[in-house]
Write an enzyme that holds these catalytic residues in place. Structure first.
Site, PDB file in Angstrom:
ATOM      1  N   MET A  30       0.845  -1.202   0.000  1.00  0.00           N
ATOM      2  CA  MET A  30       0.000   0.000   0.000  1.00  0.00           C
ATOM      3  C   MET A  30       0.879   1.249   0.000  1.00  0.00           C
ATOM      4  O   MET A  30       0.392   2.352   0.305  1.00  0.00           O
ATOM      5  CB  MET A  30      -0.932  -0.006   1.212  1.00  0.00           C
ATOM      6  CG  MET A  30      -1.887  -1.201   1.188  1.00  0.00           C
ATOM      7  SD  MET A  30      -3.404  -0.903   2.073  1.00  0.00           S
ATOM      8  CE  MET A  30      -2.794  -0.582   3.722  1.00  0.00           C
ATOM      9  N   GLY A  31       2.166   1.097  -0.303  1.00  0.00           N
ATOM     10  CA  GLY A  31       3.058   2.258  -0.368  1.00  0.00           C
ATOM     11  C   GLY A  31       3.526   2.707   1.001  1.00  0.00           C
ATOM     12  O   GLY A  31       3.436   1.958   1.975  1.00  0.00           O
ATOM     13  N   HIS A  34       8.960   1.262   3.504  1.00  0.00           N
ATOM     14  CA  HIS A  34      10.032   1.315   4.504  1.00  0.00           C
ATOM     15  C   HIS A  34      10.905   0.076   4.321  1.00  0.00           C
ATOM     16  O   HIS A  34      10.682  -0.725   3.396  1.00  0.00           O
ATOM     17  CB  HIS A  34       9.441   1.408   5.915  1.00  0.00           C
ATOM     18  CG  HIS A  34       8.392   0.372   6.207  1.00  0.00           C
ATOM     19  ND1 HIS A  34       8.657  -0.988   6.188  1.00  0.00           N
ATOM     20  CD2 HIS A  34       7.074   0.490   6.499  1.00  0.00           C
ATOM     21  CE1 HIS A  34       7.564  -1.653   6.485  1.00  0.00           C
ATOM     22  NE2 HIS A  34       6.576  -0.789   6.664  1.00  0.00           N
ATOM     23  N   HIS A  37       9.173  -3.329   3.687  1.00  0.00           N
ATOM     24  CA  HIS A  37       8.750  -3.563   2.297  1.00  0.00           C
ATOM     25  C   HIS A  37       9.960  -3.877   1.417  1.00  0.00           C
ATOM     26  O   HIS A  37       9.912  -4.778   0.573  1.00  0.00           O
ATOM     27  CB  HIS A  37       8.076  -2.315   1.715  1.00  0.00           C
ATOM     28  CG  HIS A  37       6.822  -1.881   2.398  1.00  0.00           C
ATOM     29  ND1 HIS A  37       6.746  -0.717   3.127  1.00  0.00           N
ATOM     30  CD2 HIS A  37       5.593  -2.445   2.456  1.00  0.00           C
ATOM     31  CE1 HIS A  37       5.518  -0.573   3.593  1.00  0.00           C
ATOM     32  NE2 HIS A  37       4.801  -1.611   3.207  1.00  0.00           N
ATOM     33  N   GLN A  61     -10.291  -2.858   1.994  1.00  0.00           N
ATOM     34  CA  GLN A  61      -9.819  -3.487   3.233  1.00  0.00           C
ATOM     35  C   GLN A  61      -9.864  -2.535   4.424  1.00  0.00           C
ATOM     36  O   GLN A  61      -9.448  -2.890   5.517  1.00  0.00           O
ATOM     37  CB  GLN A  61      -8.432  -4.096   3.044  1.00  0.00           C
ATOM     38  CG  GLN A  61      -7.298  -3.112   2.862  1.00  0.00           C
ATOM     39  CD  GLN A  61      -6.020  -3.807   2.428  1.00  0.00           C
ATOM     40  OE1 GLN A  61      -5.910  -4.271   1.308  1.00  0.00           O
ATOM     41  NE2 GLN A  61      -5.053  -3.885   3.322  1.00  0.00           N
ATOM     42  N   GLN A 148       5.843 -11.576   7.141  1.00  0.00           N
ATOM     43  CA  GLN A 148       5.328 -12.287   8.314  1.00  0.00           C
ATOM     44  C   GLN A 148       4.655 -11.310   9.285  1.00  0.00           C
ATOM     45  O   GLN A 148       3.828 -11.701  10.103  1.00  0.00           O
ATOM     46  CB  GLN A 148       6.464 -13.020   9.026  1.00  0.00           C
ATOM     47  CG  GLN A 148       5.923 -13.952  10.105  1.00  0.00           C
ATOM     48  CD  GLN A 148       6.958 -14.368  11.115  1.00  0.00           C
ATOM     49  OE1 GLN A 148       8.022 -14.827  10.722  1.00  0.00           O
ATOM     50  NE2 GLN A 148       6.656 -14.206  12.384  1.00  0.00           N
ATOM     51  N   ASP A 150       2.319  -9.362   8.889  1.00  0.00           N
ATOM     52  CA  ASP A 150       0.869  -9.521   8.810  1.00  0.00           C
ATOM     53  C   ASP A 150       0.582 -11.024   8.784  1.00  0.00           C
ATOM     54  O   ASP A 150       0.298 -11.605   7.741  1.00  0.00           O
ATOM     55  CB  ASP A 150       0.338  -8.798   7.577  1.00  0.00           C
ATOM     56  CG  ASP A 150       0.584  -7.301   7.669  1.00  0.00           C
ATOM     57  OD1 ASP A 150      -0.215  -6.622   8.309  1.00  0.00           O
ATOM     58  OD2 ASP A 150       1.613  -6.824   7.147  1.00  0.00           O
ATOM     59  N   GLN A 153      -2.737 -12.405   7.557  1.00  0.00           N
ATOM     60  CA  GLN A 153      -2.855 -12.127   6.113  1.00  0.00           C
ATOM     61  C   GLN A 153      -2.084 -13.148   5.282  1.00  0.00           C
ATOM     62  O   GLN A 153      -2.597 -13.687   4.303  1.00  0.00           O
ATOM     63  CB  GLN A 153      -2.341 -10.708   5.834  1.00  0.00           C
ATOM     64  CG  GLN A 153      -2.202 -10.379   4.360  1.00  0.00           C
ATOM     65  CD  GLN A 153      -1.837  -8.923   4.132  1.00  0.00           C
ATOM     66  OE1 GLN A 153      -2.669  -8.040   4.270  1.00  0.00           O
ATOM     67  NE2 GLN A 153      -0.593  -8.659   3.782  1.00  0.00           N
TER      68      GLN A 153
END
Ligand code: AMP
Length: 282
Positions: A30-31, A34, A37, A61, A148, A150, A153
């Site tokens: 989602m941008g 950091h 990511h 979401q 991990q 999330d 998810q």
């Protein structure tokens, strides 16, 4: 690095690479990128020839009470990070490109979305499974990397990929943390200094669970209570859950199994944070 906004552009750029025999990798985000990511991008780079990063703050979401409009969107910084990391293609669609007028088709798992995050955020995972399916259909990657961080998810996405026979390797990368233990999150920018100090209680309670289980304690109800007490002793912290579950089924445990995960979620000030730690029985 190419940056595109439409589904057809993604398809035609990726097709060239695929037709050239390249392995396609995808990192959905989602941008507000950091180091967490970017660790996924590094991993994806090693596992593929052509790396696609998607940057899309997915409205389905978020619930109406959540931070959709305030969610950080530092696109130029994000693109610079992607360029530096050797990303090949960034997909930054507008909302209407992915959710056209009359959109009404969702992908929904039956039971995994109900517990933990799902108790506080009943429509969240329907949005996640739907957007990930759409991104997979658009990019058609051979491999996709998730964090991990999330935990629920990634569990749900691995289950969905298996259940729906999606021919995609799902890689789960370790959580990247600050030196003091705080898991990197795009939402950490909302924290004041005092809230940030209190936010360390999430990691501390996970560590407490791990230490006590690995030193032989078997009463997980007791350990859960200690996790609660540790977190709620900090100002600014409103606990959502602090628990220990089976690492595969995510069912809450009262006694240890061989492969467990401690999971926490709390509101710290106005910011909702989550974290987890996998615990192997010794
Ligand atoms: P988000 O932009 O929050 O949707 O996250 C995009 C991806 O980055 C997801 O697969 C997250 O699990 C992953 N991610 C977020 N924070 C971290 C972190 N601290 N360490 C590793 N991966 C992360």
């Amino acid at each position: 690095m190419q940056v595109v906004k439409t589904v057809s552009e993604v398809r035609s750029v990726v097709a060239i690479s695929r037709d050239g025999g390249e392995r396609i990798g995808c990192v959905p985000t989602m941008g507000a990128l950091h180091a967490g990511h970017m660790s996924l991008v590094v991993d994806c780079r090693e596992r593929s020839d052509f790396v696609v990063v998607t940057i899309f703050v997915n409205p389905t979401q978020f619930s109406p009470t959540e931070d959709l409009s305030e969610y950080p969107r530092p696109l130029e910084d994000d693109l610079a990070k992607c360029r530096e990391a050797g990303v090949d293609l960034v997909f930054t669609p507008e909302v209407h490109a992915l959710y056209p007028e009359g959109f009404e088709t969702y992908v929904e798992l039956e039971s995994l979305p109900l517990r933990l995050e799902g108790e506080q955020r009943p429509t969240h995972f329907r949005g996640v499974s739907t957007i990930v399916t759409k991104l997979f259909n658009i990019v058609q990657p051979d491999v996709a990397c998730f964090g991990q961080k999330d935990y629920q998810q990634q569990t749900l996405i691995r289950r969905m990929v298996r259940d729906l026979d999606m021919p995609i390797e799902i890689v789960v990368c370790p959580t990247v943390r600050e030196a003091d233990g705080l898991a990197l999150s795009s939402r950490n920018v909302y924290l004041s200094d005092a809230e940030r100090r209190s936010a360390l209680s999430l990691h501390a309670s996970l560590q407490l669970a791990k230490d006590r289980i690995q030193s032989g304690e078997t009463d997980l109800v007791n350990i859960r209570a200690a996790m609660h007490d540790l977190m709620t002793a900090h100002e600014h912290v409103t606990l959502d859950y602090a628990t220990i579950a089976d690492a595969n089924s995510l069912e809450e445990l009262n006694t240890p199994t061989s492969h467990m995960v401690a999971l926490v979620a709390a509101q710290v000030g106005k910011t909702r944070l989550i974290d987890n730690m996998v615990i192997e029985a010794l």
